[in-house]
Write a protein that holds these residues in place. Structure first.
Motif, short mmCIF file in Angstrom:
data_model
loop_
_atom_site.label_atom_id
_atom_site.label_comp_id
_atom_site.label_asym_id
_atom_site.label_seq_id
_atom_site.Cartn_x
_atom_site.Cartn_y
_atom_site.Cartn_z
N VAL A 1 0.83 -1.21 0.00
CA VAL A 1 0.00 0.00 0.00
C VAL A 1 0.87 1.27 0.00
O VAL A 1 0.67 2.16 -0.84
CB VAL A 1 -1.00 -0.02 1.18
CG1 VAL A 1 -1.73 1.30 1.31
CG2 VAL A 1 -1.98 -1.18 1.02
N PRO A 2 1.86 1.39 0.89
CA PRO A 2 2.69 2.60 0.82
C PRO A 2 3.46 2.73 -0.50
O PRO A 2 3.61 3.84 -1.04
CB PRO A 2 3.67 2.44 2.00
CG PRO A 2 3.01 1.49 2.93
CD PRO A 2 2.19 0.59 2.07
N GLY B 1 4.15 5.45 -5.70
CA GLY B 1 4.17 5.37 -7.16
C GLY B 1 3.14 6.29 -7.79
O GLY B 1 3.42 7.00 -8.77
N ILE B 2 1.95 6.29 -7.27
CA ILE B 2 0.89 7.16 -7.78
C ILE B 2 1.27 8.63 -7.61
O ILE B 2 1.04 9.46 -8.49
CB ILE B 2 -0.46 6.84 -7.10
CG1 ILE B 2 -0.94 5.45 -7.53
CG2 ILE B 2 -1.50 7.90 -7.40
CD1 ILE B 2 -2.13 4.93 -6.75
N ALA C 1 2.92 13.74 -9.97
CA ALA C 1 3.87 14.86 -10.01
C ALA C 1 4.41 15.07 -11.40
O ALA C 1 4.56 16.21 -11.88
CB ALA C 1 5.00 14.63 -9.01
N ILE C 2 4.73 13.97 -12.09
CA ILE C 2 5.26 14.07 -13.46
C ILE C 2 4.19 14.66 -14.38
O ILE C 2 4.47 15.57 -15.19
CB ILE C 2 5.74 12.69 -13.95
CG1 ILE C 2 7.00 12.28 -13.18
CG2 ILE C 2 6.03 12.71 -15.45
CD1 ILE C 2 7.45 10.86 -13.45
#
Length: 133
Positions: free
Chosen positions: A114-115, A120-121, A126-127
């Motif tokens: 989960v973390p 990753g999300i 951000a990108i």
């Protein structure tokens, strides 16, 4: 010829603790007092509170008479098994695969998945946000 006495475990005796099936253990002997409940001078609640367990101390504290001790013999059904019940142990060898590794890896996956997904999300968001500018 010696008499054969039936041996009962404390676990087995503890299962007989109702008004319809009442056993008590006193001085290592097992007594089925189901049919004596109504006749007990102290009332059936005394025997029911002692049912399914070792009640030697309570029996001695009550100061039972010699005739009461003689009457007990009519209800004796056996003796308490003196050998203690030992739970079965699991034996592990070094060359035997352990479930511990499997349990640890599944826990690690559960607590880190989960973390890692959230991180990753966040990176992807951000990108994408920086490209729009």
């Amino acid at each position: 010829m010696p008499t054969i006495t039936k041996l009962y475990s404390m676990e087995e005796a503890s299962q007989h603790n109702t008004q319809d099936d009442c056993w008590v253990v006193i001085d290592g002997k097992v007594y089925d007092v189901t049919n004596y409940l109504d006749e007990h001078p102290g009332g059936d609640d005394v025997l029911l509170s002692a049912a399914g367990r070792d009640s030697t101390e309570e029996f001695e504290e009550a100061g039972h008479s010699k005739s009461a001790r003689e009457l007990m013999q009519d209800y004796c059904i056996g003796e308490l098994d003196p050998t203690p019940a030992i739970p079965e142990l699991e034996i592990f060898r070094k060359d035997q695969p352990s479930n511990l590794v499997t349990k640890f890896s599944s826990r690690a996956l559960q607590y880190w998945a989960v973390p890692a997904a959230i991180a990753g999300i966040s990176v992807v968001a951000a990108i994408l946000y920086s490209r729009k500018k």
